[in-house]
Structures are given as C-alpha cells and as structure tokens.
Scaffold this active site. Structure first.
Site, PDB file in Angstrom:
ATOM      1  CD1 TRP A 177     -13.788 -83.420   0.640  1.00  0.00           C
ATOM      2  CD2 TRP A 177     -14.152 -83.946   2.689  1.00  0.00           C
ATOM      3  NE1 TRP A 177     -14.288 -82.252   1.106  1.00  0.00           N
ATOM      4  CE2 TRP A 177     -14.742 -82.603   2.427  1.00  0.00           C
ATOM      5  CE3 TRP A 177     -14.654 -84.251   3.906  1.00  0.00           C
ATOM      6  CZ2 TRP A 177     -15.305 -81.842   3.244  1.00  0.00           C
ATOM      7  CZ3 TRP A 177     -15.275 -83.394   5.003  1.00  0.00           C
ATOM      8  CH2 TRP A 177     -15.423 -82.148   4.706  1.00  0.00           C
ATOM      9  CG  ASP A 342     -22.054 -73.790  -4.568  1.00  0.00           C
ATOM     10  OD1 ASP A 342     -22.888 -73.331  -5.249  1.00  0.00           O
ATOM     11  OD2 ASP A 342     -21.858 -75.105  -4.055  1.00  0.00           O
ATOM     12  NE  ARG A 418     -21.599 -80.371  -1.626  1.00  0.00           N
ATOM     13  CZ  ARG A 418     -21.136 -79.088  -2.291  1.00  0.00           C
ATOM     14  NH1 ARG A 418     -20.934 -78.898  -3.331  1.00  0.00           N
ATOM     15  NH2 ARG A 418     -20.976 -78.469  -1.220  1.00  0.00           N
ATOM     16  CE  LYS A 451     -13.216 -73.417  -4.737  1.00  0.00           C
ATOM     17  NZ  LYS A 451     -13.466 -73.162  -3.324  1.00  0.00           N
ATOM     18  CD1 TRP A 452     -13.877 -77.506 -13.409  1.00  0.00           C
ATOM     19  CD2 TRP A 452     -14.192 -75.980 -14.762  1.00  0.00           C
ATOM     20  NE1 TRP A 452     -14.582 -78.071 -14.294  1.00  0.00           N
ATOM     21  CE2 TRP A 452     -14.800 -77.320 -15.191  1.00  0.00           C
ATOM     22  CE3 TRP A 452     -14.380 -74.923 -15.766  1.00  0.00           C
ATOM     23  CZ2 TRP A 452     -15.471 -77.243 -16.706  1.00  0.00           C
ATOM     24  CZ3 TRP A 452     -14.936 -75.144 -16.804  1.00  0.00           C
ATOM     25  CH2 TRP A 452     -15.227 -76.307 -17.418  1.00  0.00           C
ATOM     26  CG  ASP A 453     -16.078 -77.597  -6.401  1.00  0.00           C
ATOM     27  OD1 ASP A 453     -15.325 -78.494  -6.440  1.00  0.00           O
ATOM     28  OD2 ASP A 453     -16.491 -77.040  -5.432  1.00  0.00           O
ATOM     29  CG  MET A 454     -15.743 -83.337 -10.594  1.00  0.00           C
ATOM     30  SD  MET A 454     -17.393 -83.049 -11.346  1.00  0.00           S
ATOM     31  CE  MET A 454     -17.693 -84.887 -11.872  1.00  0.00           C
ATOM     32  CB  CYS A 501     -11.547 -76.690  -6.707  1.00  0.00           C
ATOM     33  SG  CYS A 501     -12.420 -77.220  -5.090  1.00  0.00           S
ATOM     34  CG  ASP A 523     -13.595 -78.747   0.529  1.00  0.00           C
ATOM     35  OD1 ASP A 523     -12.846 -77.901  -0.204  1.00  0.00           O
ATOM     36  OD2 ASP A 523     -14.336 -79.232   0.328  1.00  0.00           O
TER      37      ASP A 523
END
Ligand code: DGJ
Length: 709
Positions: A177, A342, A418, A451-454, A501, A523
């Site tokens: 990350w 977010d 998280r 924006k599709w995050d995981m 993302c 990030d």
C-alpha cells in the site's frame, strides 16, 4: 492468414507481423512447444519435434515445454490442469483430438481440442491472435461431457515456453500500500519464481504481469517476451527453469485453497493470459501493451477528464457547503469533473461506521445531493461519487439486518480490516442488493462518474449458501460476481464512467480494465514517490488510465515539500486530477494551477493516446524523463524531473520517436523557442538547465510546417 497448419509435419505455426510461434504434436501425442520469437521458417522446427528420454527420472523431457501441462503420467512441471474424477483418479491423459480455426471477437483464433483417453473431459486451448501487435491471447476451457462430477484442482490460462537464452532474467513489479508497482529483476536458476496474490483481489504486492529477457534488454533495445493475466482475484504466475534449461511461465487463477466442481454438461473458461514479444526493449513492450489496452481492452475510447477529488481535503468530513467551496475553486482552475469521495452516506463519519448504508446523509446534505450536483453542473463540471459496495462496517444497518451476508466461518469471529467485513458476493441476494442500490443511485441523480473502491483483503473464506464440496470456489465466485455486477451496471448506464480503486492500485489488471475506464494507482500522492510508482505502472498499463492527483505541499503522507510546478508535471504524465485542499491554496496558486491545467488540455492527446518513451529513470539516474509522441511524429511533449543537482553539473537528454529529417520548434528549454532537427534531438540530445532540488520542466516539440522526414 496468421495460422498455418503443416499437416504433413504435425506442426502449428502462428504468424504475427514480426513473430513466429511454433509447436507440434509429437509421436507420443504431446503438444510440444518449439519456438517463439522473431519470424523464422517454422517448418525447420520439424526435426526438433520428438520425445526425448534422459533417464527413468526424466522419461519425457519434452513435457517441460508442453503447450499446456496436464498433470498425469510422467509430467512433473508446473501443472496447467490438475483434476480429480468421481472415482478418485487424479491422473490426466489428454489425447489430441483435432483443431479448428474460427473468428473469435473478430480475431483469428486457433482452437486445439483434447480429450481424456478414458474419462469424459474435454479441454479446448484457445490462441486468439492480434497480428499487428505481435500478441497472442491464450485461454482454456474444460468441458464435462459425461454424467459424473469432475473436480478442477488447478486450471491455468496458459503456459508460455521461452526460447533458449544464456540466462533468463525475469522482470516484474512488487509493492505494498502506498508503494505499488516497484520494478524488480531476478535471474532465474533451476526452480521456481512465483508471483501471486492469495488475498482475494489482484493486490498491491505484485501484479499479474511478467517480462523475460536474456539480461541484455534495456528500455529501447533488446528482445523481451512478456505476458499479462486478466484476473482480479487470487492469481499466480510461475516462472520455472528446469535442469534441462527449459524456461516456462505458467499463469492463471491461483490453485491455492481453490477448486471448481465441473458438473455434468458444464464448462469452465479461464481468464485470458496475453503474451507478446518486443524486439525494441521494454519500451517497445509497453507501447504494445498500451495500444492493446486502448484497442482491445478498455470499454470506452473517451479521453480522461481533468477531475477534482475531495478526499484529501475533507476525508470523511463531507458537507455540502465545503464541497461547493471546493467546487468553485476547482472550476476556476479549469477542472472538468468534481468527485465527492468517501463519507457522503449513512453514518459514515469515520471508517468505523456506515459502510453498506448507501443513502445520502441528510445532515451533510440538508438540501439533498442534487443541490450540490446542480451547483457543480452550473460551474461547468460533471459530477462523480465514491462507493465501496463489496464491504460493510459491522456498525451499519446493512450488517445489523443481514449479519449472514459476509464471508465467514460460523466458529470464527470475522477479522475486521479498516473496521469492515467483505460481503458474500456469491449469494444472489447480496449481488442483487449491490445492483439495486447502484441502480437507485445512478438513476436518481445525474452522476457521470463512479469511483469503485475496495479497502480490504478477504479472510475467513467461508462461502455460506454453497455445499461443502463447493466451499473453495469462493475465490473465483467473488470475482465472477463482481464482473457480472460491473457488466450489468455498465450496460444499464452506458454514459457513466468508472474508476477501479482498491485502497490505491490493488485491483488493476486486464480483467478489471475490461469494465473500468481509469484506475487509481496509489494512495501515495507525493509527486516524487509517484514518479517511481508511475514508471512501474506504465510498464504494463497505459498512461491514459493512470490517475494522478496534484495534492498539498508538504505532502500529508511524508511531509515532503515540492514546488507546485513539480507536482503538476508529475501528475501531467498520466490522467490529471487535483486532490489538494483548495480552500487553503493562495490565489496565486489557483492561478498557476489554471495555467498548468490549460497546458495539460493542450497535450493530453499525446499523453493519453500517443506513444510513450521512458527516457530516464530514477532507478539509475538523478533524472526522470518521459516523452510522448503522436503517430506521425509531428507533435511531442517531454517531462523532465531532477531529484537533486550535484557539483554544479547539468544534464543532457536524448529524445526518441521523432522523425530525423523534420525540423521542430522546441519550447521550454530556454526563454526562446529554438529550432532543431529530429536527428539532433535524438542523437545529440538537448542540454538541460535544471538546478537545485526537485526541479522539473515540460518541453513542447512541434514539427515546423513544410518540413518532412
Ligand atoms: C482508499 C482510496 O484509495 C482513497 O483514494 C479514498 O477513496 C479512501 N479509500 C476513502 O475511504
């Protein structure tokens, strides 16, 4: 005709513009690979088509370079297919049955058909050919033609046999990350080098791509063989070198903790593993892969808009008033798309709650989301929004109502990463829930971009709703369901663009890019760190999809202070975005930003769809430099970054991709525009007048009217 079958010699030849790929069926019926590389007279390979025994320990040496390794008999190299039949027999004897040639997605495709000598299992091996790019897309299909179940324990997409090299050097990327896409090289000795993900998604630690050369290839010279897998779940690429000096790269869905029940009449198709060859080094490889993405993978041709994203400015503290303030500043700079990240929904005031409750938070948007969207549209920008549909906070209405909707083992407490768990996308009701809320969101608001995050890996992989013998299908089913959801949403909302993302660049691969228009590589938005991340990224993926934001200085992650021009130039080498807290930016900074954005709009056609040349790397030099050129060599832009000047010395830089005989106007080297020939720019190079620490420059090069090659 790119496929030639030499029936008399039992040879198959795949021809592309510059390469030959040759294999045959030997006297034992084994599909023996013979050659892959620059064009040769393929039928000359016939004499090498034979089984070879070294000892009783290596009875069929040619199985080390089988086109697809079926685990059974004396084949001990990395299996491409390992299966178990209903009577517990775990041995394959696949016999070559025939072939056919047909069009697949408009491309010529060779299909080899094999059948087990006893059991009702058929395997089809596909070779889809893109001649002008010297690429072959390989994948495989297993078909259960009988009554009884067959368990697929490992089913890879392809095995690529490398030509003989004095040494075999593998290049790949490693990362973490905030530090994705770091280039690595390793010389193979006997044994295996494995790159993989076993975390449920593509992952930041490695990426499903490899390159192989003999140790002499460089950015613009040398032979490079390469491949990239299109799969967004657990994957594995195994480079294996044997004592007989065969080197082979096998790749596909990871077989770890994985199996697939192939019921009567069913078939299973692997993801595509594309392979290619470049005779012009790693740069040639990358330019091929970039074009491949644009022409064969990405869902749309649209150029990337300059976007603003509010994440670093407001994190979870999203309120309509501040977002409008940011939007006004962004519009003044020339931004074209405004994205709320977010924090806009449910009780999402931190990462501890609200994920899963996809209703606009009325306290944060007292006049509703549409009021903000209207403001944004009136400012001349379109509107985008963040979602993370696969995850849920235990502190959410969704989880309270459906605690059984997450992957879990009943006797274990789910690990929270998280503060969230992963939804069981394989359950039809969960899949429908995601499609429904996304459909609601996109049809009730004028949203142009998602924006599709995981933000987590999969743990405790219990697949509720499936019988015991299918529990290990979880890793595959999650990805299949994810792809289905994206496919359905993209079909329903063809005008909405999507970004992939995953806490940065943890889910970028040719599988996901069939659905996503752009990607978020990391990030880490420090413009200097980004140069290394972006370099590794563009080895495989196109600058067109590489989102890069200009953020604040000092950088929130590492405290590094960088000039605004350096931050812009670094971000302008991909798809430009702004992610700083504009409320804190001085008017002079907003003014300077507007100038950079105007320049970017003038050169983005070069960056996004031109040819990219990496001229200098921070891995070997204090300079990073990257150039983009249009197809007819008349228009180009170069970005150069200096880490630290030492000893009062200046650098020189040789350009590429121009026409030697053309005369170019060169802007950015000094106050005046200078005229230089392409040959001078490429052979003698240009003197750089860069000074101090973290200096950067954008150089614009345009052919003068009336000059020609
Ligand atoms: C991780 C992403 O990479 C960031 O850009 C941001 O969207 C956060 N998640 C939001 O939680």
């Amino acid at each position: 005709m790119p496929i030639i079958v030499h029936e008399d010699k039992h040879l198959f030849e795949i021809q592309t513009a510059r390469t030959s790929y040759v294999f045959g069926v030997n006297e034992k019926g084994i599909l023996q690979h013979l050659y892959w590389g620059e064009t040769i007279a393929a039928h000359d390979c016939a004499h090498r088509l034979r089984s070879r025994s070294h000892s009783s320990f290596d009875a069929e040496v040619e199985r080390e370079c089988e086109e697809f390794s079926f685990w059974g008999g004396v084949g001990y190299s990395e299996p491409s297919l390992k299966a178990q039949f209903s009577d517990q027999v775990r041995d394959l004897k696949m016999v070559f049955e025939g072939y056919r040639i047909e069009k697949d997605k408009g491309l010529e495709c060779l299909i080899l058909i094999l059948k087990d000598a006893f059991y009702n299992l058929k395997v089809h091996l596909y070779y889809r050919i893109i001649p002008e790019l010297d690429l072959i897309e390989r994948y495989a299909e297993a078909v259960n033609t009988g009554e009884d179940d067959i368990v697929l324990e490992s089913f890879q997409s392809a095995a690529w046999t490398m030509p003989y090299m004095l040494q075999s050097r593998m290049t790949h990327v490693a990362g973490s990350w905030a530090g994705e896409y770091q280039l690595r090289e390793t010389v193979l000795s006997e044994g295996k080098k494995i790159i993989e993900s076993r975390r449920g998604f593509t992952g930041p630690h490695a990426n499903p791509w490899f390159a192989m050369d003999d140790g002499s290839a460089a950015e613009s010279v040398g032979e490079v063989w390469f491949g990239a897998l299109g799969w967004s779940g657990n994957w594995k690429i195994v480079a294996e070198k044997t004592i007989f000096e065969h080197v082979r790269v096998t790749g596909g869905i990871h077989d770890f903790d994985s199996q697939w029940m192939l019921r009567s009449g069913e078939s299973f198709v692997t993801p595509v593993f594309v392979g290619g060859y470049s005779s012009s080094g790693f740069g040639g490889m990358s330019r091929t892969l970039h074009r491949y993405q644009r022409e064969y993978i990405l869902p749309t041709e649209a150029k990337r808009k300059v976007l603003y994203n509010s994440w670093e400015a407001t994190t979870f503290d999203v309120h309509a008033g501040e977002q409008i303030e940011l939007a006004k500043k962004a519009a003044k700079m020339g931004v074209e798309r405004f994205v709320v990240d977010d924090g806009w929904f449910g009780k999402r005031n931190s990462d501890r709650a609200g994920l899963g409750d996809w209703d606009v938070n009325p306290d944060k948007f007292p006049s509703g989301l549409d009021a903000l969207i209207r403001e944004v549209n009136d400012l001349g920008m379109d509107f985008g929004i963040w979602v993370e549909p696969e995850s849920v906070n235990p502190d959410s209405e969704l989880y309270r109502n459906h605690p059984d909707w997450v992957y879990h083992f009943p006797t274990r407490t789910g690990t929270q990463l998280r503060n969230q768990l992963v939804l069981n996308l394989a359950m039809p009701e969960v899949k429908q829930y995601i499609i429904d809320f996304m459909t609601r969101l996109l049809s009730s608001h004028p949203i142009a971009f998602i924006k599709w995050d995981m933000n987590r890996t999969i743990t405790e992989p219990g697949l509720q709703g499936f019988p015991q013998e299918q529990q290990r299908e979880i890793w595959i089913r999650h990805v299949q369901s994810l792809y289905d959801i994206w496919a359905e949403l993209r079909a329903k909302f063809p005008n909405v663009e999507f970004e992939t993302c995953a806490g940065g660049g943890a889910r970028i691969d040719f599988g996901m890019l069939r659905f996503a228009d752009q990607a978020w590589p990391s990030d880490n938005t420090d413009a200097f760190d980004r140069l290394r991340i972006q370099e590794g990224f563009t080895y495989v993926y196109s600058p067109q999809i590489m989102m890069c934001w200009v953020t604040d200085s000092p950088n929130g992650m590492n405290g590094r202070k960088l000039p605004l021009s350096f931050r812009f130039h670094s971000a302008m080498t991909g798809a430009l975005g702004i992610g700083g807290n504009l409320r804190e930016w001085a008017d002079s900074e907003i003014g300077e930003a507007a100038v950079h954005i105007t320049s970017y709009k003038e050169i983005r056609h070069l960056v996004q769809v031109g040819k990219q040349y990496r001229l200098s790397s921070l891995r070997h030099s204090k300079l990073a430099a990257v150039q983009y050129v249009n197809d007819d060599h008349t228009d180009s832009v170069v970005f150069v970054f200096l880490h630290a000047q030492q000893f009062g010395r200046h650098s020189q830089l040789k350009l590429q991709g121009l026409a030697g005989g053309m005369v170019y106007d060169v802007e950015g080297l000094s106050k005046e525009t200078v005229q230089l020939h392409g040959s001078t720019l490429m052979k003698a190079g240009i003197p750089l007048n860069m000074r101090g620490d973290f200096d950067s420059v954008m150089i614009r090069i345009k052919a003068r009217e009336g000059t020609h090659e």
